[in-house]
Design a protein around this motif. Structure first.
Motif, short mmCIF file in Angstrom:
data_model
loop_
_atom_site.label_atom_id
_atom_site.label_comp_id
_atom_site.label_asym_id
_atom_site.label_seq_id
_atom_site.Cartn_x
_atom_site.Cartn_y
_atom_site.Cartn_z
N LEU A 43 0.82 -1.22 0.00
CA LEU A 43 0.00 0.00 0.00
C LEU A 43 0.85 1.26 0.00
N GLY A 44 1.93 1.25 0.78
CA GLY A 44 2.82 2.41 0.80
C GLY A 44 3.49 2.64 -0.55
N LEU A 45 3.93 1.55 -1.21
CA LEU A 45 4.54 1.67 -2.52
C LEU A 45 3.54 2.20 -3.55
N TRP A 46 2.28 1.71 -3.45
CA TRP A 46 1.25 2.19 -4.37
C TRP A 46 1.01 3.69 -4.20
N LEU A 47 0.97 4.16 -2.97
CA LEU A 47 0.76 5.58 -2.73
C LEU A 47 1.95 6.41 -3.22
N LEU A 48 3.17 5.88 -3.07
CA LEU A 48 4.34 6.59 -3.57
C LEU A 48 4.31 6.69 -5.10
N VAL A 49 3.92 5.60 -5.76
CA VAL A 49 3.83 5.63 -7.22
C VAL A 49 2.80 6.65 -7.67
N LEU A 50 1.65 6.69 -6.99
CA LEU A 50 0.63 7.67 -7.35
C LEU A 50 1.11 9.10 -7.13
N ALA A 51 1.93 9.29 -6.09
CA ALA A 51 2.39 10.64 -5.78
C ALA A 51 3.50 11.11 -6.73
N LEU A 52 4.30 10.18 -7.26
CA LEU A 52 5.47 10.56 -8.04
C LEU A 52 5.28 10.44 -9.54
N THR A 53 4.16 9.89 -9.99
CA THR A 53 3.92 9.74 -11.43
C THR A 53 2.77 10.66 -11.85
N PRO A 54 2.82 11.21 -13.07
CA PRO A 54 1.80 12.17 -13.49
C PRO A 54 0.45 11.55 -13.80
N GLY A 55 0.43 10.30 -14.29
CA GLY A 55 -0.85 9.71 -14.69
C GLY A 55 -1.36 10.34 -15.98
N ARG A 56 -2.67 10.21 -16.22
CA ARG A 56 -3.32 10.77 -17.41
C ARG A 56 -2.58 10.37 -18.68
N ARG A 57 -2.33 9.06 -18.81
CA ARG A 57 -1.58 8.55 -19.95
C ARG A 57 -2.33 8.70 -21.27
N SER A 58 -3.63 8.90 -21.20
CA SER A 58 -4.41 9.04 -22.44
C SER A 58 -4.30 10.43 -23.05
N LEU A 59 -3.61 11.36 -22.37
CA LEU A 59 -3.53 12.74 -22.84
C LEU A 59 -2.11 13.03 -23.31
N LEU A 60 -1.97 13.39 -24.59
CA LEU A 60 -0.67 13.73 -25.17
C LEU A 60 -0.45 15.24 -25.08
N THR A 61 0.73 15.64 -24.63
CA THR A 61 1.05 17.06 -24.51
C THR A 61 1.40 17.65 -25.87
N MET A 62 0.80 18.77 -26.15
CA MET A 62 1.06 19.46 -27.42
C MET A 62 2.08 20.59 -27.21
N ARG A 63 2.64 21.06 -28.32
CA ARG A 63 3.63 22.12 -28.24
C ARG A 63 2.98 23.40 -27.72
N PRO A 64 3.62 24.09 -26.77
CA PRO A 64 3.05 25.36 -26.27
C PRO A 64 3.29 26.47 -27.27
N GLU A 65 2.22 26.90 -27.91
CA GLU A 65 2.32 27.98 -28.90
C GLU A 65 2.11 29.35 -28.27
N LEU A 66 1.40 29.42 -27.15
CA LEU A 66 1.13 30.68 -26.48
C LEU A 66 1.68 30.63 -25.06
N PRO A 67 2.16 31.76 -24.52
CA PRO A 67 2.68 31.76 -23.15
C PRO A 67 1.60 31.36 -22.14
N GLN A 68 1.98 30.53 -21.19
CA GLN A 68 1.12 30.13 -20.06
C GLN A 68 -0.12 29.38 -20.50
N VAL A 69 -0.13 28.80 -21.69
CA VAL A 69 -1.25 27.99 -22.16
C VAL A 69 -0.71 26.63 -22.57
N ARG A 70 -1.24 25.58 -21.96
CA ARG A 70 -0.83 24.22 -22.28
C ARG A 70 -1.99 23.50 -22.94
N ALA A 71 -1.71 22.78 -23.99
CA ALA A 71 -2.74 22.06 -24.73
C ALA A 71 -2.42 20.57 -24.73
N GLY A 72 -3.46 19.77 -24.68
CA GLY A 72 -3.31 18.32 -24.72
C GLY A 72 -4.29 17.71 -25.69
#
Length: 227
Positions: free
Chosen positions: A120-149
């Motif tokens: 359980l402790g290892l599972w919580l550490l993995v959740l805390a240290l990994t970003p998740g949301r593997r279905s979302l691909l990061t796109m190039r930031p074309e505008l300042p302070q705007v992130r697209a996926g």
């Protein structure tokens, strides 16, 4: 069948994002005055892959952990208050204290409990240290302070439409991951090598037009339909 102009997931005429695209505005927290991008924002070039991934909020694991801790601390606090009031402690605490005092460290139940707690402790550490949301691909930031996926399913649909435009392709299946795009096509005429070459070029151009921060690799296989 979609034309080439539909393969680039650009905003529509009304100014909204394309289907499957996620937009987030970074908080202004770089300096004392609040100017500049946040700490998890990194401007990226066309293909340098420095744009950070989207992090999941982990609401369900956080809520379950908080509820379990709250219940355990509530029982312990009630038992301590009961003992302070002159009443005997709860039977479960006395039994647990006796078991911990008498059982050896190599006991099966002790080792099983330690293994469950460590898992359980290892599972919580993995959740805390990994970003998740593997279905979302990061796109190039074309505008300042705007992130697209871009959702992987939407990217696969765009690339599939592009692949179906290649002459000779009867059917195609496209799978998109964070590191690779896999296309499996059936060609009912033309030479297989020619179809594979044209399909690789079309999918390569389609991947470039997706505007991803990290360009995935491409794997193409072409075969004849089974009889």
């Amino acid at each position: 069948m979609s034309g080439p102009e539909d393969t680039n997931p650009q905003p529509d005429a009304g100014g909204g994002p394309a289907p499957g695209t996620t937009l987030e505005k970074e908080p202004d927290s770089a300096g004392p005055g609040g100017a500049g991008p946040g700490p998890d924002y990194a401007p990226a070039g066309p293909h340098d892959g420095k744009a950070g991934r989207f992090w999941a909020t982990r609401r369900a694991p956080a809520a379950v952990t908080a509820l379990l801790l709250l219940a355990g601390l509530g029982f312990l606090l009630y038992d301590v208050a009961s003992v302070r009031a002159g009443r005997p402690g709860m039977a479960w605490r006395r039994t647990l204290a006796d078991e911990l005092a008498t059982r050896r460290l190599d006991d099966v139940f002790v080792m099983a409990g330690a293994a469950v707690a460590a898992a359980l402790g290892l599972w919580l550490l993995v959740l805390a240290l990994t970003p998740g949301r593997r279905s979302l691909l990061t796109m190039r930031p074309e505008l300042p302070q705007v992130r697209a996926g871009l959702e992987r399913s939407a990217a696969a649909l765009v690339l599939r439409d592009r692949a179906m435009e290649v002459p000779g392709v009867q059917a195609v299946r496209v799978k998109v991951s964070r590191r690779k795009v896999r296309a499996r096509a059936l060609a009912h005429f033309r030479d297989l090598e020619e179809v594979r070459s044209d399909l690789g070029g079309a999918l390569g151009d389609g991947i470039d037009q997706l505007g991803l921060a990290r360009r995935p690799g491409l794997s193409v296989r072409v075969r004849r339909p089974g009889k």
